[in-house]
Every structure is written in structure tokens, then in C-alpha cells.
Design a protein around this motif. Structure first.
Motif, PDB file in Angstrom:
ATOM      1  N   TYR A  59       0.868  -1.171   0.000  1.00  0.00           N
ATOM      2  CA  TYR A  59       0.000   0.000   0.000  1.00  0.00           C
ATOM      3  C   TYR A  59       0.903   1.219   0.000  1.00  0.00           C
ATOM      4  CZ  TYR A  59      -3.221  -3.606   1.357  1.00  0.00           C
ATOM      5  OH  TYR A  59      -3.944  -4.760   1.397  1.00  0.00           O
ATOM      6  N   LYS A  60       0.843   2.026  -1.062  1.00  0.00           N
ATOM      7  CA  LYS A  60       1.845   3.065  -1.273  1.00  0.00           C
ATOM      8  C   LYS A  60       1.897   4.122  -0.180  1.00  0.00           C
ATOM      9  CE  LYS A  60      -1.046   5.610  -4.520  1.00  0.00           C
ATOM     10  NZ  LYS A  60      -1.110   6.137  -5.867  1.00  0.00           N
ATOM     11  N   MET A  65       3.724   6.831   5.610  1.00  0.00           N
ATOM     12  CA  MET A  65       3.302   6.924   7.002  1.00  0.00           C
ATOM     13  C   MET A  65       4.392   6.388   7.921  1.00  0.00           C
ATOM     14  SD  MET A  65       0.025   5.386   9.005  1.00  0.00           S
ATOM     15  CE  MET A  65       0.766   3.809   9.334  1.00  0.00           C
ATOM     16  N   ALA A  66       5.023   5.277   7.551  1.00  0.00           N
ATOM     17  CA  ALA A  66       6.098   4.719   8.376  1.00  0.00           C
ATOM     18  C   ALA A  66       7.267   5.702   8.457  1.00  0.00           C
ATOM     19  CB  ALA A  66       6.563   3.381   7.804  1.00  0.00           C
ATOM     20  N   THR A  67       7.594   6.350   7.357  1.00  0.00           N
ATOM     21  CA  THR A  67       8.666   7.352   7.356  1.00  0.00           C
ATOM     22  C   THR A  67       8.323   8.506   8.281  1.00  0.00           C
ATOM     23  OG1 THR A  67       9.206   6.779   5.069  1.00  0.00           O
ATOM     24  CG2 THR A  67      10.006   8.894   5.882  1.00  0.00           C
ATOM     25  N   CYS A  68       7.085   8.989   8.206  1.00  0.00           N
ATOM     26  CA  CYS A  68       6.652  10.093   9.072  1.00  0.00           C
ATOM     27  C   CYS A  68       6.662   9.685  10.541  1.00  0.00           C
ATOM     28  CB  CYS A  68       5.261  10.567   8.664  1.00  0.00           C
ATOM     29  SG  CYS A  68       5.237  11.417   7.093  1.00  0.00           S
ATOM     30  N   TYR A 102      -2.533  21.078  11.904  1.00  0.00           N
ATOM     31  CA  TYR A 102      -2.275  21.582  10.555  1.00  0.00           C
ATOM     32  C   TYR A 102      -0.996  20.980   9.978  1.00  0.00           C
ATOM     33  CZ  TYR A 102      -0.677  24.602   6.835  1.00  0.00           C
ATOM     34  OH  TYR A 102      -0.194  25.052   5.642  1.00  0.00           O
ATOM     35  N   SER A 103       0.082  21.025  10.747  1.00  0.00           N
ATOM     36  CA  SER A 103       1.349  20.519  10.207  1.00  0.00           C
ATOM     37  C   SER A 103       1.312  19.014   9.990  1.00  0.00           C
ATOM     38  CB  SER A 103       2.515  20.909  11.113  1.00  0.00           C
ATOM     39  OG  SER A 103       2.405  20.284  12.365  1.00  0.00           O
ATOM     40  N   GLY A 104       0.586  18.296  10.827  1.00  0.00           N
ATOM     41  CA  GLY A 104       0.491  16.848  10.638  1.00  0.00           C
ATOM     42  C   GLY A 104      -0.437  16.459   9.507  1.00  0.00           C
ATOM     43  N   ALA A 105      -1.623  17.075   9.470  1.00  0.00           N
ATOM     44  CA  ALA A 105      -2.630  16.673   8.490  1.00  0.00           C
ATOM     45  C   ALA A 105      -2.377  17.266   7.112  1.00  0.00           C
ATOM     46  CB  ALA A 105      -4.021  17.078   8.976  1.00  0.00           C
ATOM     47  N   LEU A 106      -2.080  18.539   7.053  1.00  0.00           N
ATOM     48  CA  LEU A 106      -1.937  19.183   5.750  1.00  0.00           C
ATOM     49  C   LEU A 106      -0.495  19.240   5.264  1.00  0.00           C
ATOM     50  CD1 LEU A 106      -4.501  22.073   6.086  1.00  0.00           C
ATOM     51  CD2 LEU A 106      -4.749  19.925   4.863  1.00  0.00           C
ATOM     52  N   ALA A 107       0.394  19.732   6.119  1.00  0.00           N
ATOM     53  CA  ALA A 107       1.757  19.934   5.668  1.00  0.00           C
ATOM     54  C   ALA A 107       2.487  18.621   5.404  1.00  0.00           C
ATOM     55  CB  ALA A 107       2.529  20.772   6.683  1.00  0.00           C
ATOM     56  N   THR A 108       2.169  17.586   6.135  1.00  0.00           N
ATOM     57  CA  THR A 108       2.860  16.314   5.927  1.00  0.00           C
ATOM     58  C   THR A 108       2.012  15.336   5.117  1.00  0.00           C
ATOM     59  OG1 THR A 108       4.044  16.629   7.997  1.00  0.00           O
ATOM     60  CG2 THR A 108       4.035  14.413   7.090  1.00  0.00           C
ATOM     61  N   GLY A 110      -0.951  15.719   3.629  1.00  0.00           N
ATOM     62  CA  GLY A 110      -1.461  16.298   2.376  1.00  0.00           C
ATOM     63  C   GLY A 110      -0.382  16.419   1.321  1.00  0.00           C
ATOM     64  N   LYS A 111       0.811  16.851   1.749  1.00  0.00           N
ATOM     65  CA  LYS A 111       1.915  16.988   0.796  1.00  0.00           C
ATOM     66  C   LYS A 111       2.308  15.645   0.202  1.00  0.00           C
ATOM     67  CE  LYS A 111       6.496  17.476   1.451  1.00  0.00           C
ATOM     68  NZ  LYS A 111       7.708  17.915   2.045  1.00  0.00           N
ATOM     69  N   TYR A 112       2.428  14.620   1.036  1.00  0.00           N
ATOM     70  CA  TYR A 112       2.772  13.294   0.524  1.00  0.00           C
ATOM     71  C   TYR A 112       1.695  12.773  -0.426  1.00  0.00           C
ATOM     72  CZ  TYR A 112       6.904  12.378   3.334  1.00  0.00           C
ATOM     73  OH  TYR A 112       8.152  12.410   3.880  1.00  0.00           O
ATOM     74  N   SER A 113       0.445  12.970  -0.074  1.00  0.00           N
ATOM     75  CA  SER A 113      -0.643  12.492  -0.932  1.00  0.00           C
ATOM     76  C   SER A 113      -0.655  13.215  -2.271  1.00  0.00           C
ATOM     77  CB  SER A 113      -1.993  12.687  -0.235  1.00  0.00           C
ATOM     78  OG  SER A 113      -2.033  11.945   0.942  1.00  0.00           O
ATOM     79  N   LEU A 114      -0.538  14.542  -2.236  1.00  0.00           N
ATOM     80  CA  LEU A 114      -0.532  15.303  -3.491  1.00  0.00           C
ATOM     81  C   LEU A 114       0.703  15.010  -4.329  1.00  0.00           C
ATOM     82  CD1 LEU A 114      -1.931  18.737  -2.301  1.00  0.00           C
ATOM     83  CD2 LEU A 114      -3.060  17.061  -3.756  1.00  0.00           C
ATOM     84  N   ASN A 115       1.864  14.870  -3.681  1.00  0.00           N
ATOM     85  CA  ASN A 115       3.061  14.541  -4.446  1.00  0.00           C
ATOM     86  C   ASN A 115       2.964  13.170  -5.096  1.00  0.00           C
ATOM     87  OD1 ASN A 115       4.558  16.866  -4.221  1.00  0.00           O
ATOM     88  ND2 ASN A 115       5.731  16.177  -2.463  1.00  0.00           N
ATOM     89  N   SER A 116       2.469  12.178  -4.367  1.00  0.00           N
ATOM     90  CA  SER A 116       2.360  10.842  -4.961  1.00  0.00           C
ATOM     91  C   SER A 116       1.314  10.823  -6.061  1.00  0.00           C
ATOM     92  CB  SER A 116       2.058   9.795  -3.893  1.00  0.00           C
ATOM     93  OG  SER A 116       0.818  10.048  -3.292  1.00  0.00           O
ATOM     94  N   TRP A 117       0.237  11.598  -5.913  1.00  0.00           N
ATOM     95  CA  TRP A 117      -0.764  11.701  -6.977  1.00  0.00           C
ATOM     96  C   TRP A 117      -0.151  12.355  -8.219  1.00  0.00           C
ATOM     97  CZ3 TRP A 117      -2.930  16.119  -9.229  1.00  0.00           C
ATOM     98  CH2 TRP A 117      -3.984  15.878 -10.095  1.00  0.00           C
ATOM     99  N   ALA A 118       0.614  13.443  -8.012  1.00  0.00           N
ATOM    100  CA  ALA A 118       1.235  14.133  -9.143  1.00  0.00           C
ATOM    101  C   ALA A 118       2.272  13.255  -9.828  1.00  0.00           C
ATOM    102  CB  ALA A 118       1.877  15.442  -8.686  1.00  0.00           C
ATOM    103  N   VAL A 119       3.022  12.478  -9.064  1.00  0.00           N
ATOM    104  CA  VAL A 119       4.000  11.563  -9.661  1.00  0.00           C
ATOM    105  C   VAL A 119       3.292  10.500 -10.487  1.00  0.00           C
ATOM    106  CG1 VAL A 119       5.670   9.743  -9.101  1.00  0.00           C
ATOM    107  CG2 VAL A 119       5.830  11.960  -7.990  1.00  0.00           C
TER     108      VAL A 119
END
Length: 179
Positions: A59-60, A65-68, A102-108, A110-119
Motif C-alpha cells: 500500500y503506497k 506513514m512509516a517514514t513520518c 495543521y502541520s500533521g494533516a496538511l503539511a505532511t 497532504g503533501k505526501y498524498s498530493l506529491n504521490s498523486w502528481a507523480v
């Protein structure tokens, strides 16, 4: 907020610098051209048969999540060692809680989700395209360490990003301070 004085030479140079940097990132992403063999990579690409992260974590988002989590535990450990005041660790219903959420939900997350979607949609060079110098580092370090191809387009784009960044910074440094 950046003040733009369109009628001044420095204002026009700042605009030109931004356009050069954005144009350079677009050239890196959209134009390839001839492949240049400038050096041998330090590491080599793995074959398809080699083990990959998605085979271990099917599961990508689990690997992110493990890294975070590991990074969070390391940060908490360093914080406990460096900051022993108990009052500093109290969380109440205030701006501190909002900052943490905010930093946990959006900054981390959200960023990982959007980056993996964009990739997945556009390829690995798309997410860093919005930070021009990170594209330059990605091109150079990717070529040195894992053997990514440096092409005419990536070389021209890299030069434009660097020139644009320094034109902007030079114009910004030479502006008279506002009173």
C-alpha cells in the motif's frame, strides 16, 4: 509580499528573473533533446527483478506513514532530551493544537498524498517543478547518483533557472529600502 515596480528597471529585472526560472523548469520538464553522457553514476539503477519499496509495503501510503512516524519519534526523542520543561509539552485548546494538527494533516500527509498523486499522473519531475532550484538539484544529483539522463533540455533549463534566480536576487538586493 513582494513589491513590483513595473516602471523601474529593477522591477522589470525581477519579473524577467521569475519568468526565466519558471521557463527553465518548464524546459526541463517538457523538452528532452539529445542525451549527454557527462559522468558515470555512483549508484546504478535496479532491474525490475530487484526488490522495491512497493513489494515490501504494497500500500503506497504505508511507506510514507512509516517514514513520518519514525521521523516523528526521532524528533520527539530529540525534543525530550533538549527541552525538559514540562510546561513546554502541555497542549491545550489553543493555537499550539491548531499548529500541530495543521502541520500533521496538511503539511505532511497532504503533501505526501498530493506529491504521490502528481507523480502517478505526470511523472517524477512534476512535483518539484514548482520550486525551481529543487529541479536543478534533482537533475544533477539524479544524474550523479542513479544515472538519470542529462539532456540538452535539462541543461538549458538548469542554466535558465540559475540565471533567473540570480537576476531576481540581484534586482532585489539593489532595490532601495522603502521608508
Amino acid at each position: 509580499m513582494e513589491a513590483l515596480h513595473i516602471r523601474s528597471m529593477l522591477g522589470l529585472l525581477k519579473i524577467a528573473g521569475v519568468l526565466l526560472s519558471v521557463g527553465g523548469t518548464m524546459i526541463i520538464s517538457l523538452y528532452k533533446g539529445k542525451i549527454l553522457h557527462l559522468w558515470n553514476p555512483i549508484l546504478h539503477r535496479h532491474n525490475e527483478e530487484d526488490s522495491k519499496v512497493l513489494k515490501v509495503y504494497p500500500y503506497k501510503y504505508w511507506s510514507s506513514m512509516a517514514t513520518c512516524l519514525v521521523g516523528g519519534f526521532q524528533t520527539a526523542l530529540a525534543g525530550v532530551i533538549l527541552r525538559r520543561d514540562k510546561n513546554a509539552w502541555k497542549i491545550g485548546w489553543d493555537i499550539n493544537l491548531v499548529t500541530i494538527v495543521y502541520s500533521g494533516a496538511l503539511a505532511t500527509a497532504g503533501k505526501y498524498s498530493l506529491n504521490s498523486w502528481a507523480v502517478a499522473k505526470k511523472g517524477p519531475s512534476y512535483p518539484p517543478m514548482f520550486s525551481p532550484l529543487s529541479v536543478v538539484f534533482t537533475v544533477v544529483l539524479g544524474s550523479i547518483f542513479i544515472g538519470d539522463d542529462i539532456t540538452i533540455g535539462s541543461l538549458i533549463g538548469t542554466i535558465l533557472v540559475i540565471v533567473g534566480t540570480y537576476v531576481f536576487l540581484w534586482a532585489k538586493a539593489n532595490e532601495l529600502p522603502e521608508k
